[in-house]
Write a protein that holds these residues in place. Structure first.
Motif, PDB file in Angstrom:
ATOM      1  N   PHE A 243      45.879   9.355  -2.198  1.00  0.00           N
ATOM      2  CA  PHE A 243      45.192   8.402  -3.064  1.00  0.00           C
ATOM      3  C   PHE A 243      43.675   8.589  -2.982  1.00  0.00           C
ATOM      4  CE2 PHE A 243      43.138   4.321  -3.883  1.00  0.00           C
ATOM      5  CZ  PHE A 243      43.724   3.927  -5.072  1.00  0.00           C
ATOM      6  N   VAL A 244      43.164   8.758  -1.758  1.00  0.00           N
ATOM      7  CA  VAL A 244      41.723   8.954  -1.567  1.00  0.00           C
ATOM      8  C   VAL A 244      41.256  10.205  -2.296  1.00  0.00           C
ATOM      9  CG1 VAL A 244      39.907   9.422   0.116  1.00  0.00           C
ATOM     10  CG2 VAL A 244      41.684   7.743   0.640  1.00  0.00           C
ATOM     11  N   VAL A 245      41.979  11.306  -2.106  1.00  0.00           N
ATOM     12  CA  VAL A 245      41.595  12.584  -2.724  1.00  0.00           C
ATOM     13  C   VAL A 245      41.614  12.489  -4.240  1.00  0.00           C
ATOM     14  CG1 VAL A 245      42.268  14.994  -3.008  1.00  0.00           C
ATOM     15  CG2 VAL A 245      42.386  13.935  -0.746  1.00  0.00           C
ATOM     16  N   ALA A 246      42.648  11.846  -4.788  1.00  0.00           N
ATOM     17  CA  ALA A 246      42.803  11.793  -6.243  1.00  0.00           C
ATOM     18  C   ALA A 246      41.846  10.813  -6.912  1.00  0.00           C
ATOM     19  CB  ALA A 246      44.245  11.413  -6.592  1.00  0.00           C
ATOM     20  N   GLN A 247      41.506   9.729  -6.215  1.00  0.00           N
ATOM     21  CA  GLN A 247      40.743   8.654  -6.858  1.00  0.00           C
ATOM     22  C   GLN A 247      39.260   8.619  -6.485  1.00  0.00           C
ATOM     23  OE1 GLN A 247      41.933   6.376  -9.114  1.00  0.00           O
ATOM     24  NE2 GLN A 247      43.905   7.414  -9.104  1.00  0.00           N
ATOM     25  N   PHE A 248      38.847   9.398  -5.484  1.00  0.00           N
ATOM     26  CA  PHE A 248      37.477   9.272  -4.985  1.00  0.00           C
ATOM     27  C   PHE A 248      36.431   9.602  -6.049  1.00  0.00           C
ATOM     28  CE2 PHE A 248      33.662  11.021  -2.918  1.00  0.00           C
ATOM     29  CZ  PHE A 248      33.281   9.894  -2.193  1.00  0.00           C
ATOM     30  N   LYS A 249      36.654  10.630  -6.814  1.00  0.00           N
ATOM     31  CA  LYS A 249      35.656  11.046  -7.799  1.00  0.00           C
ATOM     32  C   LYS A 249      35.409   9.954  -8.831  1.00  0.00           C
ATOM     33  CE  LYS A 249      34.445  14.885 -10.865  1.00  0.00           C
ATOM     34  NZ  LYS A 249      34.873  16.205 -11.398  1.00  0.00           N
ATOM     35  N   ARG A 250      36.448   9.220  -9.192  1.00  0.00           N
ATOM     36  CA  ARG A 250      36.326   8.190 -10.216  1.00  0.00           C
ATOM     37  C   ARG A 250      35.935   6.826  -9.638  1.00  0.00           C
ATOM     38  NH1 ARG A 250      41.381   7.027 -14.093  1.00  0.00           N
ATOM     39  NH2 ARG A 250      42.259   6.345 -12.110  1.00  0.00           N
ATOM     40  N   ASN A 251      36.444   6.503  -8.447  1.00  0.00           N
ATOM     41  CA  ASN A 251      36.258   5.149  -7.909  1.00  0.00           C
ATOM     42  C   ASN A 251      35.400   5.076  -6.653  1.00  0.00           C
ATOM     43  OD1 ASN A 251      37.948   3.760  -9.851  1.00  0.00           O
ATOM     44  ND2 ASN A 251      39.675   4.778  -8.876  1.00  0.00           N
ATOM     45  N   GLY A 252      34.957   6.220  -6.137  1.00  0.00           N
ATOM     46  CA  GLY A 252      34.038   6.225  -5.010  1.00  0.00           C
ATOM     47  C   GLY A 252      34.554   5.523  -3.778  1.00  0.00           C
ATOM     48  N   ASN A 254      35.605   2.599  -3.248  1.00  0.00           N
ATOM     49  CA  ASN A 254      36.815   1.794  -3.439  1.00  0.00           C
ATOM     50  C   ASN A 254      38.070   2.590  -3.117  1.00  0.00           C
ATOM     51  OD1 ASN A 254      35.239  -0.305  -4.245  1.00  0.00           O
ATOM     52  ND2 ASN A 254      35.745  -0.169  -6.424  1.00  0.00           N
ATOM     53  N   ALA A 255      38.046   3.882  -3.456  1.00  0.00           N
ATOM     54  CA  ALA A 255      39.198   4.748  -3.226  1.00  0.00           C
ATOM     55  C   ALA A 255      39.434   5.003  -1.745  1.00  0.00           C
ATOM     56  CB  ALA A 255      39.018   6.070  -3.963  1.00  0.00           C
ATOM     57  N   ILE A 256      38.396   4.853  -0.939  1.00  0.00           N
ATOM     58  CA  ILE A 256      38.522   5.016   0.513  1.00  0.00           C
ATOM     59  C   ILE A 256      38.887   3.696   1.175  1.00  0.00           C
ATOM     60  CG2 ILE A 256      37.291   5.615   2.641  1.00  0.00           C
ATOM     61  CD1 ILE A 256      35.534   7.476   1.014  1.00  0.00           C
ATOM     62  N   ALA A 257      38.258   2.617   0.701  1.00  0.00           N
ATOM     63  CA  ALA A 257      38.378   1.320   1.355  1.00  0.00           C
ATOM     64  C   ALA A 257      39.801   0.777   1.352  1.00  0.00           C
ATOM     65  CB  ALA A 257      37.432   0.319   0.691  1.00  0.00           C
ATOM     66  N   PHE A 258      40.434   0.727   0.181  1.00  0.00           N
ATOM     67  CA  PHE A 258      41.759   0.086   0.088  1.00  0.00           C
ATOM     68  C   PHE A 258      42.792   0.771   0.981  1.00  0.00           C
ATOM     69  CE2 PHE A 258      45.932  -0.526  -1.943  1.00  0.00           C
ATOM     70  CZ  PHE A 258      46.032  -1.900  -1.819  1.00  0.00           C
ATOM     71  N   PRO A 259      43.015   2.093   0.870  1.00  0.00           N
ATOM     72  CA  PRO A 259      44.012   2.718   1.738  1.00  0.00           C
ATOM     73  C   PRO A 259      43.643   2.690   3.216  1.00  0.00           C
ATOM     74  CG  PRO A 259      42.853   4.380   0.468  1.00  0.00           C
ATOM     75  CD  PRO A 259      42.444   3.058  -0.088  1.00  0.00           C
ATOM     76  N   THR A 260      42.345   2.759   3.537  1.00  0.00           N
ATOM     77  CA  THR A 260      41.922   2.720   4.941  1.00  0.00           C
ATOM     78  C   THR A 260      42.257   1.381   5.586  1.00  0.00           C
ATOM     79  OG1 THR A 260      40.107   4.274   4.562  1.00  0.00           O
ATOM     80  CG2 THR A 260      39.953   2.881   6.521  1.00  0.00           C
ATOM     81  N   ILE A 261      41.948   0.299   4.884  1.00  0.00           N
ATOM     82  CA  ILE A 261      42.234  -1.039   5.414  1.00  0.00           C
ATOM     83  C   ILE A 261      43.737  -1.265   5.484  1.00  0.00           C
ATOM     84  CG2 ILE A 261      41.956  -3.514   5.023  1.00  0.00           C
ATOM     85  CD1 ILE A 261      39.252  -2.877   3.724  1.00  0.00           C
ATOM     86  N   LEU A 262      44.457  -0.817   4.477  1.00  0.00           N
ATOM     87  CA  LEU A 262      45.914  -0.985   4.483  1.00  0.00           C
ATOM     88  C   LEU A 262      46.554  -0.194   5.625  1.00  0.00           C
ATOM     89  CD1 LEU A 262      48.228  -2.354   2.966  1.00  0.00           C
ATOM     90  CD2 LEU A 262      48.479  -0.281   1.603  1.00  0.00           C
ATOM     91  N   LEU A 263      46.030   0.990   5.886  1.00  0.00           N
ATOM     92  CA  LEU A 263      46.545   1.795   7.000  1.00  0.00           C
ATOM     93  C   LEU A 263      46.262   1.101   8.338  1.00  0.00           C
ATOM     94  CD1 LEU A 263      47.959   4.459   7.719  1.00  0.00           C
ATOM     95  CD2 LEU A 263      45.706   5.536   7.844  1.00  0.00           C
ATOM     96  N   THR A 264      45.126   0.433   8.435  1.00  0.00           N
ATOM     97  CA  THR A 264      44.800  -0.339   9.638  1.00  0.00           C
ATOM     98  C   THR A 264      45.802  -1.470   9.844  1.00  0.00           C
ATOM     99  OG1 THR A 264      42.441   0.140   9.353  1.00  0.00           O
ATOM    100  CG2 THR A 264      43.015  -1.717  10.779  1.00  0.00           C
ATOM    101  N   VAL A 265      46.136  -2.158   8.764  1.00  0.00           N
ATOM    102  CA  VAL A 265      47.125  -3.242   8.836  1.00  0.00           C
ATOM    103  C   VAL A 265      48.488  -2.686   9.225  1.00  0.00           C
ATOM    104  CG1 VAL A 265      48.326  -5.020   7.513  1.00  0.00           C
ATOM    105  CG2 VAL A 265      45.887  -4.656   7.164  1.00  0.00           C
TER     106      VAL A 265
END
Length: 291
Positions: A243-252, A254-265
């Motif tokens: 998700f990070v790789v695919a969405q980073f260019k478009r969403n910056g 945000n593309a890192i934050a959501f999956p990172t926090i979810l992985l922490t949970v």
């Protein structure tokens, strides 16, 4: 996600209201009881069948009640609220100000996971760029100070968990037993649902005279690692990075934050086989595909 966001927000409003009126002010006595086998079999107070007092706790010697809404425990409710908060901020692009009620409700669950999610959400939100160059410059200037404040809160929480003894010790024992169990069958694991393989590697004092449901486990990621091995762990974890790789260019950020926090949970909560978590992971994978 819009419908999920509205539903979680609605639950947060009512649970916060009920928690304050029923559990804190105690303006109404429980209207009934229900039996739960989440842990030892016991009766828990019910209020009109929509709010339940499942977890009495003591904080600095003060007896109080966690806000668990209609969930079995604080961490499970904190997980749902965490998804609601992070999806609002990083997927639906809503503001911190509009999400304050969610954060207050998360605090009332009195779980370390909720506080850590709030800290990470504030940190990643701070990193989001503004349309104003002067604001961006000010953010860069204040970033070290902001980071120190959030890090200090995080360290304080960690120290409290460590000094608290039992909760921290159980989590460390879970990690230790998971690694030992995984080492027996590193590729395919010990089998989904084979909780006995984890119990056999736990501290004997902890499991004495307890049933498996009373012993429990605290980390979804390490549960998958031990029972599903590298194979199942890859299936679970791959969507986060894809998700990070695919969405980073478009969403910056945000593309890192959501999956990172979810992985922490995922690492700190036992949500491995919860349908809601599996739906979110599937969504991450779907949004990583280039169609």
């Amino acid at each position: 996600m819009q419908k999920i966001d509205r539903l979680i927000y609605l639950i947060a409003i009512f649970s916060l209201l009920f928690w304050f009126l029923f559990s804190i002010l105690k303006i109404v006595a429980p209207t009934g009881t229900v039996t739960t086998d989440w842990g030892p079999l016991r009766l828990i107070p019910s209020f009109y069948g929509v709010y339940f007092e499942t977890q009495p706790v003591s904080i600095y010697g003060i007896a109080t009640i966690r806000n668990t809404a209609f969930f079995t425990e604080g961490p499970m409710y904190a997980f749902v609220l965490s998804v609601g908060l992070t999806s609002r901020i990083f997927l639906l692009d809503k503001t911190i100000k509009s999400s304050l009620l969610l954060m207050v409700t998360m605090i009332t669950t009195m779980t370390s996971t909720a506080i850590i999610v709030i800290i990470l959400t504030l940190f990643f939100s701070y990193l989001k760029t503004s349309r104003s160059q002067s604001i961006n410059a000010l953010k860069q200037l204040m970033l070290p100070f902001f980071s120190v404040i959030l890090l200090s809160v995080f360290v304080f929480i960690l120290e409290q968990k460590t000094q608290g003894g039992e909760s921290f010790g159980v989590r460390m024992d879970d990690v230790h037993s998971a690694i030992k169990s995984w080492a027996q069958h590193p590729i395919i694991g010990n089998g989904i649902g084979n909780f006995q393989s984890l119990i056999s590697n736990m501290n004997s004092v902890r499991i004495q005279f307890k049933t498996p449901i009373e012993i429990g486990f605290s980390s979804g990621l390490f549960q998958v690692f031990a029972l599903g091995g590298i194979a199942l762990t890859t299936i679970y974890v791959y969507p986060f990075f894809a998700f990070v790789v695919a969405q980073f260019k478009r969403n910056g950020i945000n593309a890192i934050a959501f999956p990172t926090i979810l992985l922490t949970v995922f690492t700190s909560s036992i949500v491995s086989y919860e349908w809601f978590f599996l739906v979110i992971v599937t969504m991450l994978y779907a949004n990583s595909l280039k169609i």
